[in-house]
Design an enzyme around this catalytic site. Sequence first.
Site, PDB file in Angstrom:
ATOM      1  CG  ASN A   1      -0.261  -0.037   2.506  1.00  0.00           C
ATOM      2  OD1 ASN A   1       0.421   0.918   2.846  1.00  0.00           O
ATOM      3  ND2 ASN A   1      -0.386  -1.138   3.246  1.00  0.00           N
TER       4      ASN A   1
ATOM      5  CB  ALA B   1       1.919  -0.265  10.648  1.00  0.00           C
TER       6      ALA B   1
ATOM      7  CG  ASP C   1      -7.259  -4.718   6.179  1.00  0.00           C
ATOM      8  OD1 ASP C   1      -6.851  -4.633   7.350  1.00  0.00           O
ATOM      9  OD2 ASP C   1      -7.769  -3.760   5.565  1.00  0.00           O
TER      10      ASP C   1
ATOM     11  CE  LYS D   1       8.747 -13.138 -13.091  1.00  0.00           C
ATOM     12  NZ  LYS D   1       9.468 -12.762 -14.285  1.00  0.00           N
TER      13      LYS D   1
ATOM     14  N   PRO E   1      -3.792 -11.159  10.709  1.00  0.00           N
ATOM     15  CG  PRO E   1      -1.826 -11.362  11.940  1.00  0.00           C
ATOM     16  CD  PRO E   1      -2.427 -11.673  10.602  1.00  0.00           C
ATOM     17  CG  ASP E   2      -7.062  -5.605  13.703  1.00  0.00           C
ATOM     18  OD1 ASP E   2      -6.227  -4.895  14.308  1.00  0.00           O
ATOM     19  OD2 ASP E   2      -8.046  -5.136  13.114  1.00  0.00           O
ATOM     20  CB  ILE E   3      -1.079  -5.670  14.736  1.00  0.00           C
ATOM     21  CG1 ILE E   3      -0.532  -6.680  13.715  1.00  0.00           C
ATOM     22  CG2 ILE E   3      -0.035  -5.337  15.790  1.00  0.00           C
ATOM     23  CD1 ILE E   3       0.502  -6.123  12.765  1.00  0.00           C
TER      24      ILE E   3
ATOM     25  CG  PHE F   1      -2.750   6.392  13.038  1.00  0.00           C
ATOM     26  CD1 PHE F   1      -2.019   6.217  14.204  1.00  0.00           C
ATOM     27  CD2 PHE F   1      -2.590   7.566  12.326  1.00  0.00           C
ATOM     28  CE1 PHE F   1      -1.135   7.198  14.643  1.00  0.00           C
ATOM     29  CE2 PHE F   1      -1.715   8.554  12.743  1.00  0.00           C
ATOM     30  CZ  PHE F   1      -0.985   8.378  13.904  1.00  0.00           C
TER      31      PHE F   1
ATOM     32  CE  LYS G   1     -10.982   1.507  10.367  1.00  0.00           C
ATOM     33  NZ  LYS G   1     -10.291   2.231   9.340  1.00  0.00           N
TER      34      LYS G   1
END
Length: 399
Positions: free
Chosen positions: A209, A273, A277, A287, A305-307, A325, A339
């Site tokens: 991203n 960070a 997701d 490759k 995982p959602d840290i 954030f 959130k």
Amino acid sequence: MLNGKKVFLIISGGISAYKSLDLIRRLREQGADVRCCLTENAQQFVTPLSVSALSQNPVFRDQFELSNEAGINHIELSRTSDILVVAPATADVMAKMAAGIADQLATTLLLATDKPVLIAPAMNVRMWQHAATQANLATLTARGISTVGPNEGPMACNEFGPGRMAEVAEIVAAIDAALSPARPLAGRRALVTSGPTVEPIDPVRFIANRSSGKQGHAIAAALAALGAEVTLVSGPSVQPDPAGVTVRHVETAREMLAACKAALPADVAVCAAAVADWGVKTPAAQKIKKVAGGAPPAIELCANPDILAELSAASPARPRLVVGFAAETENLTAHAREKLARKGCDWIVANDVSPETGTFGGDANQVHLITADACDSWPALDKREVAARLAIRIAEVLS
Ligand code: CTP
């Protein structure tokens, strides 16, 4: 007050060098002992005679002159002061400092010193905004050099924008702060996540991203500046490692979670960070090759995982304060509040990352600090200033 403090002022060659004369006067009024060095170009703007008269000390100009001073060499000179101040700091001097060039006495002293250094940049707005100057600034900041200004306003070159040297009173205050830094987070441990994560598709391709890591790295530096022992867990980022911070470099969300857990216990965790997701369920070992006329490969994703949620979950290892954030492109504060509740963290710093805001990769950020019962909207600020304000708010809770 700067009573008895030894300030070594380096004046480089910019039009605002005339303000440095007033700076010397104010520093002396505050009780400081001021010694000055003029670069070659500075002597086109102010005379050694006026600098010497105001500082009541001999003025240093070049290395040859210095070698004539019995018992003083550039190493000694750079270390017998409490602080080195460069005001004005031109784009040229900043570039030389970043590159470690020692081509005259002023730059040699800056390379040889082990004392705090404060710079007051002053230059044309385009020179200030040039990618080279901004990269040099990032390098200097990462090395622990403090900056005051530049301010925005009309300039001597008839342009308008950031580039004016900070006012004399601001420079005096910054010297004061640099010499007696408040360390309200001394003895506290902080964990900060920063940058993007990257999720491999095969050995050469990945999903990523647009996060630059600027905001997260600035937060780590700001917490360290207040005395915290900081571990920064960062995904791939071009930002230099902040000085005085332990940095763990990771790539994937799973690696980031493991590094965060290893950094516990912590008093505060700030998750800045932009964590992917989803990762690729089974990255290819080799490759992936194109098959002539064949369909593009289907890539199966799996949830990462959602840290932030894991760090926020009730456990003996939960940091006292967990800050997340919210990167949103619409309904900013509503999504951020949702959130806050969903992840179980204590605060959310909400920012609009729509492309037109330039937040991702840019230097400025306009955030809302959302807590259980309040929403504090800050003006658009440099990311380092956002970081400094957030660090102060964290210190208010933890100290
Ligand atoms: N975060 C995290 N781990 C994830 C995803 C997000 O720790 N797997 C953290 C981020 O560091 C940030 C907060 O959660 O502090 C919110 O991230 P954001 O990308 O805004 O939201 P998501 O949870 O990913 O939700 P959505 O993509 O639906 O907006």
